[in-house]
Design an enzyme around this catalytic site. Structure first.
Site, PDB file in Angstrom:
ATOM      1  N   ALA A   1      -2.627   4.197   3.194  1.00 32.44           N
ATOM      2  CA  ALA A   1      -3.745   4.028   2.262  1.00 32.44           C
ATOM      3  C   ALA A   1      -4.724   2.946   2.698  1.00 32.44           C
ATOM      4  O   ALA A   1      -5.859   2.921   2.230  1.00 32.44           O
ATOM      5  CB  ALA A   1      -3.219   3.700   0.865  1.00 32.44           C
TER       6      ALA A   1
ATOM      7  N   SER B   1       0.836  -1.201   0.000  1.00 33.08           N
ATOM      8  CA  SER B   1       0.000   0.000   0.000  1.00 33.08           C
ATOM      9  C   SER B   1       0.868   1.246   0.000  1.00 33.08           C
ATOM     10  O   SER B   1       2.009   1.231   0.464  1.00 33.08           O
ATOM     11  CB  SER B   1      -0.893   0.026   1.240  1.00 33.08           C
ATOM     12  OG  SER B   1      -0.117   0.322   2.397  1.00 33.08           O
ATOM     13  N   ASP B   2       0.319   2.338  -0.531  1.00 30.07           N
ATOM     14  CA  ASP B   2       0.927   3.632  -0.229  1.00 30.07           C
ATOM     15  C   ASP B   2       0.756   3.859   1.263  1.00 30.07           C
ATOM     16  O   ASP B   2      -0.094   3.253   1.923  1.00 30.07           O
ATOM     17  CB  ASP B   2       0.275   4.745  -1.043  1.00 30.07           C
ATOM     18  CG  ASP B   2       1.197   5.934  -1.237  1.00 30.07           C
ATOM     19  OD1 ASP B   2       2.154   6.092  -0.441  1.00 30.07           O
ATOM     20  OD2 ASP B   2       0.990   6.721  -2.178  1.00 30.07           O
ATOM     21  N   TRP B   3       1.568   4.736   1.817  1.00 29.66           N
ATOM     22  CA  TRP B   3       1.653   4.886   3.270  1.00 29.66           C
ATOM     23  C   TRP B   3       0.357   5.479   3.823  1.00 29.66           C
ATOM     24  O   TRP B   3      -0.010   6.609   3.524  1.00 29.66           O
ATOM     25  CB  TRP B   3       2.866   5.748   3.606  1.00 29.66           C
ATOM     26  CG  TRP B   3       4.118   4.967   3.885  1.00 29.66           C
ATOM     27  CD1 TRP B   3       4.917   5.085   4.977  1.00 29.66           C
ATOM     28  CD2 TRP B   3       4.717   3.925   3.093  1.00 29.66           C
ATOM     29  NE1 TRP B   3       5.966   4.187   4.914  1.00 29.66           N
ATOM     30  CE2 TRP B   3       5.872   3.462   3.769  1.00 29.66           C
ATOM     31  CE3 TRP B   3       4.381   3.320   1.880  1.00 29.66           C
ATOM     32  CZ2 TRP B   3       6.689   2.445   3.286  1.00 29.66           C
ATOM     33  CZ3 TRP B   3       5.199   2.308   1.382  1.00 29.66           C
ATOM     34  CH2 TRP B   3       6.338   1.885   2.087  1.00 29.66           C
TER      35      TRP B   3
END
Length: 818
Positions: A228, A224-226
């Site tokens: 997200a 995941s993006d941080w």
């Protein structure tokens, strides 16, 4: 010997169900979890499209800074980009990093995109080729690369919540295509975006399984993006493998409970853990290392030479009226003009930022290149619009030691000092936390060189104050308007006050901000002297230009103009910078305008200057590389990876702002130059445009008369160097399908090859056209198809200049594999 799937299954079998469920959650901001039972160590991740920061924001921990991603794409040179990927891998090893969070494969859908500098191009084929080259370069040296942000994460406005609505064909043929190329290149990780696509947030989307893992066969880790991941069960049942950061968050213990309760199948978690173990094995823990051995560290001089070479290779000469290259032997005085000349912006804003080892401005580069034999005069001109810059060590002193820099103190709730240290900059994104920390304090003694009304600021969130010699200038509570991590932790807005300061005096500036949950700890202290009189500044710049043999005027964007977390609202450089270029060009016809930006800007004076050079955000060696181009030591090698409009209103896609939470990609397939062609509009400069220091004619295009559908083909483009200097030309090939049974762009980019030739010589570029360039996605049948019949092949110097045309007959394939 590599780690087999059987060995990975054996390791998986040694873990309890709870241990398996905990592994897909991060351990810290930048580390995955360790698991001693299988010899699994923590894996360290770092941002890094243009430089490898490491785990901490600290100006004392410097990094090699490459040109921006848009500049790398402008090289149209995959071999060079691979070498630069190797340099990033060496930096990662130096900093103890296993996983590099790059490349960014989102597209320049609209020129307003605030993160264009970190993305590669407007075109899926060029983005895929350059992105794959970077992946190969990074991973050849044993560091894992990450393709991000999957998918349709092409603007910054409301990026945490925006729901992108995009048709199935455009999604497949345009936005997914660069990620497919990265997977084909062997990328080890794919990062999801924050956004949703067609109603489903990416962390829980079926797109993580199909096409990524099923059709493309991706066997790596989807991270995941941080921040997200906002839910436990949905992403866990989907194809997400790793939720960052940690500890805490929706996974970890929550995921273990969901598995125990039967809400998430054990098989889904087992697949995630297998992928993590596979990545760890490739990186060397557990078991034997599958990735290549670490290369020897490059010598600093060679590193700087390579980065400097990349500056010239990506610099795009947009226009040249017999001014460039400048001959140093014919120069007595050169005027170098503009704030950006002395303070060249080397990188964009946001999480990709690093603290460079050293930065060479354009002014420094010109002075060094000309030595002492030519007089170099610098005039800053009017101040560009933009925020006050953070304090740097040259502008202030630590009030305790008197040494250059600032004094950082951490205080408890009663104001007692818990620790203190001298820092080099007023931009402190991660001041060290200690038990009992309540307030961040930054103190600096200013010695103004200019008298008048100064602008003083402090950036951050929560309760903040600013004092000058003990007198309050600013105090208030400033809650964060967003939870976007790029804004909270990297680029918080500043609050400003003004004060009259005397030249040559000394004042003590102290900024404080209280620490509170959800506000981060980034604290930035800034100061700007009074703006000079605009009319007088313009007049001074014009006088300096008129008295010189040549003038170099440098203009560009500011940190808050191009940054993660924000889209742009205008492409204008501002009235002051536009007036500066006009005044300098009017005073000296031998004026070179150098543009210092990461993406398109409006250039209303472009026809008034003698030459126009796009330097992008050129990285730490920017000034040296630009000087190499200005004085002919290197050819400007760049070609535009994105179409540049004359004015924003001309751009086919001139919006990046969602409506009621939705952002509709109504243009479908017609992104970038495709949209310009469909709308019959002429930009300032087409995709693919770029001049060198010689001239070329396109003489012949050779196309196979017949090719089977589903097969790659090679076309040949013969060009002749008609100038007086050896050079490099990028032959570009486009396709068209008149009379197609499905909607198509007027023409679209299909491939390129670069050739070199001496004056008068011909060279033949062999351009491979991949089979994918001729296929289209059938929504009705859910698969790829290639139309048979007559196609058109076009070749030339840009999307708008294709003088050579030939027909191609595509036939049904015969035999196995057809």
């Amino acid at each position: 010997m590599g780690t087999s799937e059987e060995e990975i299954d054996r390791l998986l079998g040694k873990l309890t169900p709870r241990a398996r469920a905990l592994l897909p959650g991060g351990a810290t901001t930048w580390r995955t979890r360790a698991e001693p039972a299988v010899g699994l160590r923590e894996l360290v991740m770092s941002d890094g499209p243009a430089g490898v920061r490491g785990e901490a924001w600290d100006e004392r921990n410097t990094s090699v800074l490459l040109p921006s991603a848009s500049a790398l794409a402008a090289t149209w040179d995959e071999e060079l980009v691979e070498r630069l990927g190797g340099l990033l891998a060496a930096e990662a090893r130096r900093k103890g990093v296993d996983v590099l969070l790059a490349p960014t494969l989102n597209l320049h859908r609209t020129p307003l995109g605030g993160r264009h500098f970190e993305c590669l191009s407007e075109d899926p084929e060029l983005t895929g080729r350059i992105g794959a080259a970077l992946v190969r370069g990074v991973q050849a040296c044993g560091i894992a690369a990450t393709a991000k942000h999957y998918v349709a994460n092409d603007s910054e406005t409301d990026r945490l919540t925006v729901d992108v609505h995009v048709g199935e064909r455009a999604l497949r043929e345009v936005y997914l295509a660069p990620f497919e190329a990265a997977v084909a290149a062997g990328v080890r990780l794919v990062m999801t975006g924050y956004n949703a696509v067609n109603g489903t947030t990416l962390t829980a989307s079926d797109l993580l399984t199909d096409p990524l893992k099923s059709e493309w066969g991706f066997d790596g880790v989807v991270v995941s993006d941080w921040g997200a991941v906002r839910d436990t069960v949905g992403p866990a049942r989907a194809g997400l493998d790793l939720a960052m950061p940690g500890p805490g968050g929706p996974w970890g213990e929550a995921l273990a409970r969901a598995v125990a309760d039967g809400d998430v199948p054990e098989a889904a978690v087992d697949d995630k853990v297998r992928r993590l173990l596979r990545l760890a094995a490739w990186l060397g823990a557990p078991g034997a290392r599958d990735s290549p051995p670490a290369p020897r560290p490059a010598r600093p001089r060679r590193v700087r030479a390579l980065v400097r070479r990349a500056v010239a290779a990506g610099a795009v000469l947009l226009a040249n009226r017999d001014v460039l290259p400048l001959d140093p032997d014919r120069l007595r005085t050169v005027a170098v003009i503009g704030t950006h000349a002395a303070s060249t912006r080397t990188q964009g804003g946001g999480s990709a930022g690093v603290f460079p080892q050293n930065e060479v401005s354009v002014l420094d580069g010109v002075r060094t290149a000309l030595g002492g034999g030519v007089r170099v005069v610098h005039v800053p001109g009017p101040r560009p619009d933009g925020p006050a810059p953070p304090l740097d060590r040259d502008a202030c002193a630590d009030p305790r030691s008197g040494l250059p820099g600032v004094l950082l103190r951490m205080l408890d709730a009663d104001g007692r000092e818990l620790y203190a240290e001298r820092r080099r900059s007023g931009r402190l994104l991660e001041p060290r936390l200690v038990p009992g920390a309540h307030t961040v304090e930054v103190g600096a003694r200013l010695r103004p060189g200019t008298g008048g009304r100064w602008t003083l600021g402090v950036a951050g969130f929560g309760r903040m104050s600013l004092l000058l010699d003990g007198r309050p200038l600013l105090e208030g509570d400033f809650p964060p308007p967003t939870d976007d991590p790029a804004v909270v932790h990297v680029n918080p807005p500043a609050q400003y006050a003004t004060a009259d300061l005397a030249a040559g005096g000394s004042v003590l500036l102290v900024a404080r901000r209280e620490l509170a949950p959800g506000t981060g700890r980034a604290t930035v202290v800034s100061a700007a002297p009074p703006a000079p009189d605009a009319a007088a500044s313009l007049a001074g710049a014009a006088r300096a230009a008129g008295a010189a043999d040549a003038a170099v005027v440098v203009v560009g964007t500011t940190e808050h103009g191009e940054s993660e977390g924000y889209d742009r609202t205008t492409l204008s450089l501002g009235a002051a910078q536009d007036a500066l270029v006009r005044a300098v060009a009017a005073a000296n016809p031998r004026t070179v305008a150098v543009v210092n930006s990461g993406g398109p800007v409006e250039l209303p004076w472009r026809d008034a200057v003698g030459a126009l050079l796009l330097a992008w955000f050129p990285g730490q060696e920017g000034g040296g590389g630009v000087a190499d181009v200005l004085f002919g030591r290197a050819e400007p090698g760049g070609r535009l990876p994105t179409t540049w409009p004359a004015v924003l209103a001309d751009a086919p896609v001139a919006h990046a702002r969602p409506v009621d939470g939705r952002l509709a990609y109504d243009e479908g397939l017609h992104v970038g130059h495709r949209g310009w062609l469909r709308e019959h509009r002429t930009p300032a400069y087409w995709f693919g445009h770029g001049l060198g220091y010689t001239t070329w004619t396109y003489e012949e295009l050779t196309v196979p008369p017949v090719t089977p559908a589903g097969h790659d083909l090679t076309v040949r483009v013969r060009v002749r160097n008609t100038g007086a200097r050896a050079g490099r030309e990028v032959a570009q090939v486009y396709l068209a399908r008149p009379g197609s049974a499905v909607e198509r762009p007027v023409r679209w980019f299909a491939g390129y090859a670069a050739v070199r030739a001496r004056p008068g010589e011909t060279a033949t570029a062999a351009v491979r056209i991949p089979a994918r360039a001729l296929r289209h996605w059938s929504v009705e049948e859910g698969g790829w198809h290639t139309e048979t019949g007559r196609w058109r092949v076009l070749a030339g110097r840009s999307a708008g200049e294709v003088p050579l045309v030939a027909d191609l007959e595509v036939v049904r394939p015969s035999g196995p594999g057809g």
